[in-house]
Design an enzyme around this catalytic site. Sequence first.
Site, mmCIF file in Angstrom:
data_model
loop_
_atom_site.group_PDB
_atom_site.id
_atom_site.type_symbol
_atom_site.label_atom_id
_atom_site.label_comp_id
_atom_site.label_asym_id
_atom_site.label_seq_id
_atom_site.Cartn_x
_atom_site.Cartn_y
_atom_site.Cartn_z
ATOM 1 N N SER A 116 0.836 -1.086 0.045
ATOM 2 C CA SER A 116 -0.018 -0.026 -0.032
ATOM 3 C C SER A 116 0.965 1.358 0.087
ATOM 4 C CB SER A 116 -0.792 -0.127 1.556
ATOM 5 O OG SER A 116 -1.351 1.211 1.415
ATOM 6 N N TYR A 140 -1.999 0.059 10.515
ATOM 7 C CA TYR A 140 -2.366 -0.600 9.066
ATOM 8 C C TYR A 140 -0.917 -0.824 8.139
ATOM 9 C CZ TYR A 140 -3.714 -1.267 4.286
ATOM 10 O OH TYR A 140 -3.633 -1.574 3.061
ATOM 11 N N LYS A 144 1.758 -3.606 6.627
ATOM 12 C CA LYS A 144 2.315 -3.843 5.197
ATOM 13 C C LYS A 144 3.649 -3.680 5.080
ATOM 14 C CE LYS A 144 -1.742 -4.575 3.513
ATOM 15 N NZ LYS A 144 -2.146 -5.952 2.949
#
Length: 326
Positions: A116, A140, A144
């Site tokens: 991302s 988050y 990643k």
Amino acid sequence: MRVLVTGGAGYVGSHSAKLLTECGHDVLIVDNLAEGHRPAIGRARFVEADLIDRKRIAGLLTEHRIDAVMHFAAFAYVGVSVREPAIYYQNNIVGSLSLLDAMRDAGVNRIVFSSSCATYGIPERVPITEDHPQHPISPYGFTKLVIEHALADYSHAYGLGYAALRYFNASGAAADGTIGEDHDPETHLIPLILQVALGQREYVEVFGTDYPTPDGTCIRDYIHVDDLATAHVAAIEKLQPGMALKLNLGTGHGASVQEVVDLCREITRHPIPTRAVARREGDPPKLVADASAAKRELNWQARYSMREIIESAWAWHKKHPRGYQD
Ligand code: UDP
């Protein structure tokens, strides 16, 4: 190729699994249906399982003689990850490491990973190139980034071939109207605007109108989910053991929240009332990809315009006003 697709019942996963099948690959979807939708799987082979079950996943990889993995399964709400980091660390990091170890057990050494642009955090420069420092500002984004590091280390030590594809703003829906975006709760701008056009919401909130952008609203790089799918298929077809690809997937063009609202008004012919509210925490003013590396490495570039993205999303939402429940 025989490809195991984790998270194939989710948004980007289902569009990519569909394209893999259309390109003649043999697909096995593995999903725990925590966030995914059973109807999004279509006619692909499907096993309900959790990545944490390393033995089971290794068994599936061996039994189905899998050549390569596309790994989409993850939680993806930035805001929730701030409030509930534990489930993000568990699902996105522990689950992914379990998958990588199951792949080692089964001798599968190629993986395409959903990363991302959230791994970059607040950009120092835009458009963002892949060598831009990665300082995520949410749990988050950090989960990643951790897996990107694990992939690099596994590649170095065990000869794993990987592609970490850093998505910008995934949007739109399949051209044939069979699958599309359905999140619960919905937090993304385009579906929220279209819910207003469907009469399901009274207005859409605009998070900040005082950003240092031409109209004061945030700029994002919206990329059609089918363009993301095309890049995944190109990556998995190119990957060789030991290869490491880290690529931005975006269009290279930004659209502001106001521009998105205006285009949705034009396409839906609905006035779409808006309300200016405070900035959302952690939103950088402008995120736009430099997508030239993906063009160079995969001979890939985004084909769909902002207008086509919204038209495809509008077709999906009109046909499925309550998402997969319809
Ligand atoms: N946004 C907004 N109102 C909303 C939802 C989103 O103004 O109700 C803005 C948000 O601040 C961001 C852009 O729309 O600038 C895209 O947000 P989204 O949540 O769709 O994707 P993100 O950029 O967070 O991945």
